[in-house]
Design a protein around this motif. Structure first.
Motif, mmCIF file in Angstrom:
data_model
loop_
_atom_site.group_PDB
_atom_site.id
_atom_site.type_symbol
_atom_site.label_atom_id
_atom_site.label_comp_id
_atom_site.label_asym_id
_atom_site.label_seq_id
_atom_site.Cartn_x
_atom_site.Cartn_y
_atom_site.Cartn_z
ATOM 1 N N GLN A 22 -5.159 20.794 -17.657
ATOM 2 C CA GLN A 22 -3.967 20.111 -18.140
ATOM 3 C C GLN A 22 -4.113 18.622 -17.863
ATOM 4 O O GLN A 22 -4.457 18.215 -16.763
ATOM 5 N N LEU A 23 -3.860 17.800 -18.873
ATOM 6 C CA LEU A 23 -3.997 16.359 -18.743
ATOM 7 C C LEU A 23 -2.692 15.794 -18.199
ATOM 8 O O LEU A 23 -1.659 15.885 -18.854
ATOM 9 N N GLN A 24 -2.749 15.202 -17.020
ATOM 10 C CA GLN A 24 -1.521 14.681 -16.458
ATOM 11 C C GLN A 24 -1.797 13.675 -15.356
ATOM 12 O O GLN A 24 -2.882 13.631 -14.780
ATOM 13 N N LEU A 25 -0.780 12.861 -15.092
ATOM 14 C CA LEU A 25 -0.759 11.974 -13.942
ATOM 15 C C LEU A 25 0.220 12.555 -12.942
ATOM 16 O O LEU A 25 1.317 12.990 -13.328
ATOM 17 N N VAL A 26 -0.159 12.537 -11.698
ATOM 18 C CA VAL A 26 0.700 13.087 -10.665
ATOM 19 C C VAL A 26 0.878 12.058 -9.561
ATOM 20 O O VAL A 26 -0.108 11.631 -8.932
ATOM 21 N N GLU A 27 2.123 11.673 -9.319
ATOM 22 C CA GLU A 27 2.427 10.766 -8.221
ATOM 23 C C GLU A 27 2.751 11.580 -6.961
ATOM 24 O O GLU A 27 3.285 12.694 -7.055
ATOM 25 N N SER A 28 2.445 11.003 -5.836
ATOM 26 C CA SER A 28 2.787 11.624 -4.558
ATOM 27 C C SER A 28 2.925 10.530 -3.511
ATOM 28 O O SER A 28 2.563 9.375 -3.752
ATOM 29 N N GLY A 29 3.454 10.923 -2.368
ATOM 30 C CA GLY A 29 3.547 9.988 -1.251
ATOM 31 C C GLY A 29 4.936 9.443 -0.997
ATOM 32 O O GLY A 29 5.148 8.706 -0.041
ATOM 33 N N GLY A 30 5.872 9.786 -1.841
ATOM 34 C CA GLY A 30 7.231 9.329 -1.624
ATOM 35 C C GLY A 30 7.878 10.023 -0.445
ATOM 36 O O GLY A 30 7.330 10.966 0.124
ATOM 37 N N GLY A 31 9.062 9.542 -0.092
ATOM 38 C CA GLY A 31 9.778 10.150 1.014
ATOM 39 C C GLY A 31 10.875 9.256 1.520
ATOM 40 O O GLY A 31 11.231 8.258 0.882
ATOM 41 N N LEU A 32 11.391 9.628 2.679
ATOM 42 C CA LEU A 32 12.456 8.872 3.332
ATOM 43 C C LEU A 32 11.837 8.005 4.424
ATOM 44 O O LEU A 32 11.069 8.506 5.265
ATOM 45 N N VAL A 33 12.163 6.739 4.409
ATOM 46 C CA VAL A 33 11.604 5.814 5.393
ATOM 47 C C VAL A 33 12.687 4.830 5.808
ATOM 48 O O VAL A 33 13.587 4.506 5.013
ATOM 49 N N GLN A 34 12.620 4.364 7.031
ATOM 50 C CA GLN A 34 13.577 3.375 7.502
ATOM 51 C C GLN A 34 13.225 1.984 6.973
ATOM 52 O O GLN A 34 12.058 1.700 6.670
ATOM 53 N N PRO A 35 14.208 1.118 6.870
ATOM 54 C CA PRO A 35 13.910 -0.271 6.477
ATOM 55 C C PRO A 35 12.849 -0.875 7.385
ATOM 56 O O PRO A 35 12.877 -0.672 8.610
ATOM 57 N N GLY A 36 11.930 -1.593 6.763
ATOM 58 C CA GLY A 36 10.813 -2.154 7.505
ATOM 59 C C GLY A 36 9.605 -1.248 7.574
ATOM 60 O O GLY A 36 8.527 -1.683 8.003
ATOM 61 N N GLY A 37 9.768 -0.018 7.161
ATOM 62 C CA GLY A 37 8.671 0.938 7.213
ATOM 63 C C GLY A 37 7.733 0.826 6.026
ATOM 64 O O GLY A 37 7.890 -0.049 5.160
ATOM 65 N N SER A 38 6.761 1.732 5.989
ATOM 66 C CA SER A 38 5.730 1.703 4.950
ATOM 67 C C SER A 38 5.537 3.085 4.341
ATOM 68 O O SER A 38 5.756 4.106 5.001
ATOM 69 N N LEU A 39 5.101 3.078 3.128
ATOM 70 C CA LEU A 39 4.675 4.283 2.423
ATOM 71 C C LEU A 39 3.490 3.912 1.536
ATOM 72 O O LEU A 39 3.387 2.767 1.077
ATOM 73 N N ARG A 40 2.637 4.894 1.281
ATOM 74 C CA ARG A 40 1.580 4.706 0.301
ATOM 75 C C ARG A 40 1.727 5.748 -0.781
ATOM 76 O O ARG A 40 1.615 6.947 -0.517
ATOM 77 N N LEU A 41 1.976 5.282 -1.977
ATOM 78 C CA LEU A 41 2.078 6.172 -3.117
ATOM 79 C C LEU A 41 0.708 6.340 -3.761
ATOM 80 O O LEU A 41 -0.085 5.408 -3.799
ATOM 81 N N SER A 42 0.471 7.526 -4.267
ATOM 82 C CA SER A 42 -0.769 7.821 -4.988
ATOM 83 C C SER A 42 -0.443 8.239 -6.404
ATOM 84 O O SER A 42 0.571 8.879 -6.667
ATOM 85 N N CYS A 43 -1.337 7.893 -7.290
ATOM 86 C CA CYS A 43 -1.225 8.276 -8.704
ATOM 87 C C CYS A 43 -2.580 8.867 -9.075
ATOM 88 O O CYS A 43 -3.565 8.133 -9.199
ATOM 89 N N ALA A 44 -2.622 10.176 -9.203
ATOM 90 C CA ALA A 44 -3.886 10.869 -9.441
ATOM 91 C C ALA A 44 -3.931 11.439 -10.850
ATOM 92 O O ALA A 44 -2.942 11.995 -11.332
ATOM 93 N N ALA A 45 -5.076 11.307 -11.470
ATOM 94 C CA ALA A 45 -5.257 11.839 -12.820
ATOM 95 C C ALA A 45 -5.900 13.216 -12.748
ATOM 96 O O ALA A 45 -6.798 13.459 -11.934
ATOM 97 N N SER A 46 -5.430 14.072 -13.623
ATOM 98 C CA SER A 46 -5.987 15.415 -13.720
ATOM 99 C C SER A 46 -6.413 15.670 -15.155
ATOM 100 O O SER A 46 -5.626 15.511 -16.076
ATOM 101 N N GLY A 47 -7.685 16.028 -15.328
ATOM 102 C CA GLY A 47 -8.167 16.380 -16.655
ATOM 103 C C GLY A 47 -8.677 15.227 -17.493
ATOM 104 O O GLY A 47 -9.121 15.441 -18.626
ATOM 105 N N PHE A 48 -8.608 14.023 -16.952
ATOM 106 C CA PHE A 48 -9.144 12.870 -17.679
ATOM 107 C C PHE A 48 -9.478 11.791 -16.652
ATOM 108 O O PHE A 48 -9.063 11.869 -15.495
ATOM 109 N N THR A 49 -10.212 10.786 -17.086
ATOM 110 C CA THR A 49 -10.601 9.725 -16.173
ATOM 111 C C THR A 49 -9.698 8.510 -16.336
ATOM 112 O O THR A 49 -9.288 8.155 -17.437
#
Length: 125
Positions: free
Chosen positions: A1-28
């Motif tokens: 299946q050709l798709q983009l999938v985001e991950s890495g979100g969540g709940l964080v306090q102000p001043g904090g950090s997150l790293r989001l990912s965007c991964a491709a499946s089925g294509f480059t």
């Protein structure tokens, strides 16, 4: 299946950090510029950042400049959005898109071939 999938979100306090990912499946992702977008409740979607297919060019919305960093790992077929010093106004659903050309945030969004389902980011104490 050709798709983009985001991950890495969540709940964080102000001043904090997150790293989001965007991964491709089925294509480059190698030939696509990748844009990150976000949409907060009751607000229009806005552009956050974009990175060129080679990774040599990138740009950011003024609201995130200096706090967010976009990068890509072509062999891993993934694009990242490192978000530091998060603020409550960064709360939104974040989406990535495979764009047909490099895009400067704030300008018309170019045609895209794939759009992810989004990942929720909540910045709250």
């Amino acid at each position: 299946q050709l798709q983009l999938v985001e991950s890495g979100g969540g709940l964080v306090q102000p001043g904090g950090s997150l790293r989001l990912s965007c991964a491709a499946s089925g294509f480059t992702l190698d030939y696509y510029a990748i844009g990150w977008f976000r949409q907060a409740p009751g607000k229009e979607r806005e552009g956050v950042s974009c990175i060129s297919s080679s990774g040599s060019s990138r740009n950011y919305a003024d609201s995130v400049k200096g706090r967010f960093t976009i990068s890509r790992e072509n062999f891993g077929n993934t694009v990242y959005l490192q978000m530091n010093n998060l603020k409550p106004e960064d709360t939104a659903v974040y989406y990535c898109a495979a764009l047909r050309r490099y895009w400067v945030v704030g300008g018309p969004v170019p045609e895209y071939d794939y759009w992810g389902q989004g990942t929720q980011v909540i910045v709250s104490s």
